[in-house]
Design an enzyme around this catalytic site. Structure first.
Site, short mmCIF file in Angstrom:
data_model
loop_
_atom_site.label_atom_id
_atom_site.label_comp_id
_atom_site.label_asym_id
_atom_site.label_seq_id
_atom_site.Cartn_x
_atom_site.Cartn_y
_atom_site.Cartn_z
N ARG A 144 -24.42 -19.60 -47.26
CA ARG A 144 -24.84 -18.33 -47.48
C ARG A 144 -26.28 -18.08 -47.46
O ARG A 144 -27.06 -19.00 -47.38
CB ARG A 144 -24.61 -17.84 -49.10
CG ARG A 144 -24.55 -16.27 -49.48
CD ARG A 144 -24.33 -16.17 -50.79
NE ARG A 144 -24.69 -14.86 -51.00
CZ ARG A 144 -24.80 -14.23 -52.44
NH1 ARG A 144 -24.47 -14.74 -53.36
NH2 ARG A 144 -24.84 -12.87 -52.45
N HIS A 145 -26.92 -16.87 -47.46
CA HIS A 145 -28.35 -16.31 -47.51
C HIS A 145 -28.85 -16.47 -48.64
O HIS A 145 -28.19 -16.79 -49.94
CB HIS A 145 -28.66 -15.03 -47.07
CG HIS A 145 -27.81 -13.75 -47.97
ND1 HIS A 145 -28.24 -13.68 -49.19
CD2 HIS A 145 -26.76 -13.25 -47.51
CE1 HIS A 145 -27.10 -12.69 -49.77
NE2 HIS A 145 -26.52 -12.42 -48.79
N ARG A 148 -31.32 -12.45 -52.83
CA ARG A 148 -31.87 -11.22 -52.52
C ARG A 148 -32.02 -10.04 -53.27
O ARG A 148 -31.62 -10.14 -54.63
CB ARG A 148 -30.89 -10.64 -51.56
CG ARG A 148 -29.38 -10.39 -51.72
CD ARG A 148 -28.59 -9.59 -51.01
NE ARG A 148 -27.15 -9.55 -51.27
CZ ARG A 148 -26.66 -8.97 -52.37
NH1 ARG A 148 -27.67 -8.14 -52.99
NH2 ARG A 148 -25.53 -8.71 -52.58
N THR A 151 -27.89 -4.47 -53.11
CA THR A 151 -27.75 -3.57 -52.00
C THR A 151 -28.29 -2.21 -52.27
O THR A 151 -28.38 -1.80 -53.57
CB THR A 151 -26.36 -3.74 -51.75
OG1 THR A 151 -25.52 -3.39 -53.30
CG2 THR A 151 -25.74 -5.17 -51.33
N ARG A 232 -32.09 -10.25 -43.83
CA ARG A 232 -32.14 -11.53 -44.85
C ARG A 232 -31.44 -12.75 -43.97
O ARG A 232 -31.72 -13.85 -44.70
CB ARG A 232 -31.19 -10.91 -46.02
CG ARG A 232 -29.80 -10.82 -46.11
CD ARG A 232 -29.43 -10.31 -47.36
NE ARG A 232 -27.72 -9.86 -47.38
CZ ARG A 232 -27.52 -8.76 -47.49
NH1 ARG A 232 -28.42 -7.89 -47.08
NH2 ARG A 232 -26.24 -8.30 -47.66
N HIS A 419 -22.40 -14.49 -45.29
CA HIS A 419 -22.53 -13.66 -46.64
C HIS A 419 -21.57 -14.32 -47.42
O HIS A 419 -20.59 -15.25 -47.17
CB HIS A 419 -22.07 -12.34 -46.22
CG HIS A 419 -23.07 -11.71 -45.19
ND1 HIS A 419 -24.26 -11.01 -45.88
CD2 HIS A 419 -22.91 -11.22 -44.33
CE1 HIS A 419 -24.99 -10.39 -44.82
NE2 HIS A 419 -23.97 -10.72 -43.89
N ASP A 420 -21.69 -13.79 -48.85
CA ASP A 420 -20.92 -14.81 -49.84
C ASP A 420 -19.53 -14.26 -49.58
O ASP A 420 -18.43 -14.96 -49.73
CB ASP A 420 -21.15 -14.24 -51.14
CG ASP A 420 -21.58 -12.75 -51.38
OD1 ASP A 420 -21.52 -12.07 -50.32
OD2 ASP A 420 -21.20 -12.14 -52.55
#
Length: 550
Positions: A144-145, A148, A151, A232, A419-420
């Site tokens: 995952r990134h 962050r 959103t 990201r 992504h998650d």
């Protein structure tokens, strides 16, 4: 000199004034931001004064050492525990001789920084270190990134807008534990990596080199790593590469494939764009379930905090946003005053709220998740068998996946960033059933022995590693056979939910059996129906395998 009665009264009066609630500043809740470099700071005319290392020379000795291979050579595997340089909320409560047993940062679900989870998946005798007698031959990393900002338009910014609206209209005053709101401003951006998030991926890359660098010796060409086009995601991939290859070397050491993440583009690392049922009311099942639970676990929290603020009427959405602000401010700014507002029970309630969202919207309880994750499973099988993909009826991208340039099949190391919510769909598609063994999740209480928790599965910088290794075929045989197993955030995952994979204390399954089981899984997932059909999910939702059974 003795104080006069009038002077004593004056001091008492002053103390009373100081103890009364303060009125909030008009800037309370306002959004603040910073830009660097400064807009007018770029001056290319002075670039000649700052030559690069190639022009300067004089680098000193530069002989390289051999590649590290710690999971193969060390008697124990490394463990990830710290979140430096963040101030862990538990550290604020820590004294010299005691440390609280409960740590809120481990209750932030998918907003938690990743850490080594130990044996939470049910294999107490297994370790990420390579089992004795085996030798690593290949690894498949899906990560995952990093951490962050929230959103766009989510709870934290909405709460800030509400506070600022009150401050600039009728005004408000906060006292006690909420007094900081009188001068609090909203300092978070949207969706980009935070500095800590960048560090996470750099550290993940350097750690991956220490664990698996030896496998670079098997390359005959530059590696191809993949990520998606969101800012990201690109930043995460580049920071990983800088950590893995080195800052001065990474740009010339591999090829970075950036796949388009947008509507109308097939992408196994962003599969919801090609699955309509991942973007309609079927997606909202988890959010609805979580909303029901929010009303329960925050029932007493709202009135408890309301007594400390006048002029702002708190709702459960506001209070939950304050819990989110604790997590987001910590990973962005290093510390958050919101973290001290909540009890252990309230943090556990928040954690379960995120678990419900994950389970019913992106996990085993949603009928479109296996379909979303199955494209990556197809790619994994192709890589394991070195067989080109020829059918593209799922989220596979025919242009990229049919090319041996953008989708090579002979790499000892594969690295994909996503992504998650994508990792969670892939875990379902892989049929890791032990994670879902206590499902479906109730929406009115936290079950005992909860096996599906976001901070274990998909925290910031979550990493799933498929280890392929050569091991003795049996205890009595000297013949070698190829095995595979999966390590999620340093926890070994049982593969007993996969057809043809039997129980193994180290989580191993013969590659041939694993591939056979995955081909059966691919065949049973009806991508067209689960993603495109018009159906209604029954409630209570009893789905536990991410599929809509006809």
């Amino acid at each position: 000199m003795a104080l006069t009665t009038s002077l004593l009264l004056a001091f008492c009066g002053a103390s009373i004034v100081l103890a009364s609630p303060r009125s909030a500043s008009t800037f309370a809740g306002a959004t603040t931001s910073a830009v660097f470099p400064p807009p007018d700071a770029t001056d290319t005319s002075v670039n000649t004064f700052f030559p690069g290392p190639e022009q300067v020379g004089h680098a000193g000795p530069t002989p390289t050492g051999d590649e590290a291979w710690v999971l193969q050579t060390a008697p124990a595997a490394p463990v990830k525990e710290d979140v430096y340089p963040l101030v862990d909320p538990v550290e604020v409560q820590t004294t010299v001789n005691s440390k609280p047993s409960f740590d809120p940062i481990r209750s932030w679900g998918n907003l938690s920084p990743w850490f080594s989870v130990g044996d939470v998946f049910g294999l107490p005798d297994a370790s990420p270190a390579v089992p004795s007698g085996c030798e690593l031959t290949q690894v498949h990393l899906l990560h995952r990134h990093g951490a962050r900002y929230p959103t766009s338009g989510s709870g934290p910014s909405a709460f800030a807008s509400k506070v600022h609206a009150a401050a600039t209209s009728s005004g408000f005053s906060a006292s006690g534990p909420l007094e900081f709101l009188n001068t609090w401003t909203y300092k978070l951006g949207a969706e980009l990596l935070t500095p800590f998030g960048r560090q996470q991926l750099f550290d993940l890359g350097s750690a991956f080199r220490v664990k698996y660098g030896h496998l670079l010796k098997g390359f005959t060409d530059l590696p191809v790593f993949r990520t998606t086009s969101e800012a990201r995601m690109v930043d995460s991939a580049l920071h990983f590469a800088a950590g893995f290859f080195g800052v001065q070397q990474y740009q010339d050491s591999y090829h970075q494939l950036i796949t388009i993440e947008d509507d109308g583009f097939n992408n196994t690392l962003a599969p919801w764009t090609a699955c309509p049922n991942a973007n309609n009311d079927i997606l909202n099942i988890g959010f609805d379930a979580a909303a029901n639970w929010t009303q329960i676990y925050l029932k007493h929290t709202v009135p408890r905090l309301q007594k400390y603020i006048k002029g702002v009427n708190l709702t459960t959405s506001d209070v939950q946003a304050m819990q989110e602000l604790c997590a987001y401010e910590t990973v962005a700014l290093g510390y958050s005053a919101f973290c001290d507002l909540f009890t252990e029970e309230e943090w556990k309630g928040y954690e379960y709220n995120l678990d419900l969202e994950l389970w019913y919207s992106f996990g085993p309880g949603n009928p479109a998740t296996a379909a979303q994750g199955i494209g990556y499973v197809q790619e994994l099988v192709a890589r394991l068998t070195q067989t080109p993909l020829t059918e593209f009826a799922t989220s596979l991208n025919a242009t990229l996946d049919s090319s041996n340039v953008t989708f090579p099949l002979n790499q000892p190391i594969y690295v994909d960033a996503t992504h998650d919510t994508v990792i969670s769909t892939i875990l379902v598609a892989l049929n890791f059933t032990t994670m879902a063994e206590n499902g479906p999740l109730p929406i009115d209480h936290i079950p005992k022995h909860q096996t599906y928790t976001g901070q274990h599965l998909v925290p910031f910088a979550s990493n799933l590693v498929g280890q392929v290794m050569s091991c003795p075929a049996s205890q009595k045989s000297q013949d070698k056979e190829s095995f595979i197993r999966f390590i999620l955030n340093d926890g070994v995952v049982p593969l007993t939910g996969i057809s043809h994979c039997s129980e193994n204390k180290n989580g191993l399954c013969p590659v041939a059996d694993f591939v056979k089981g995955m081909k059966e899984r691919i065949a049973e997932v009806d991508y067209a129906y689960d993603c495109f059909a018009n159906y209604t999910v029954p409630w209570p939702d009893t789905i536990i395998d991410g599929r809509m059974h006809k």
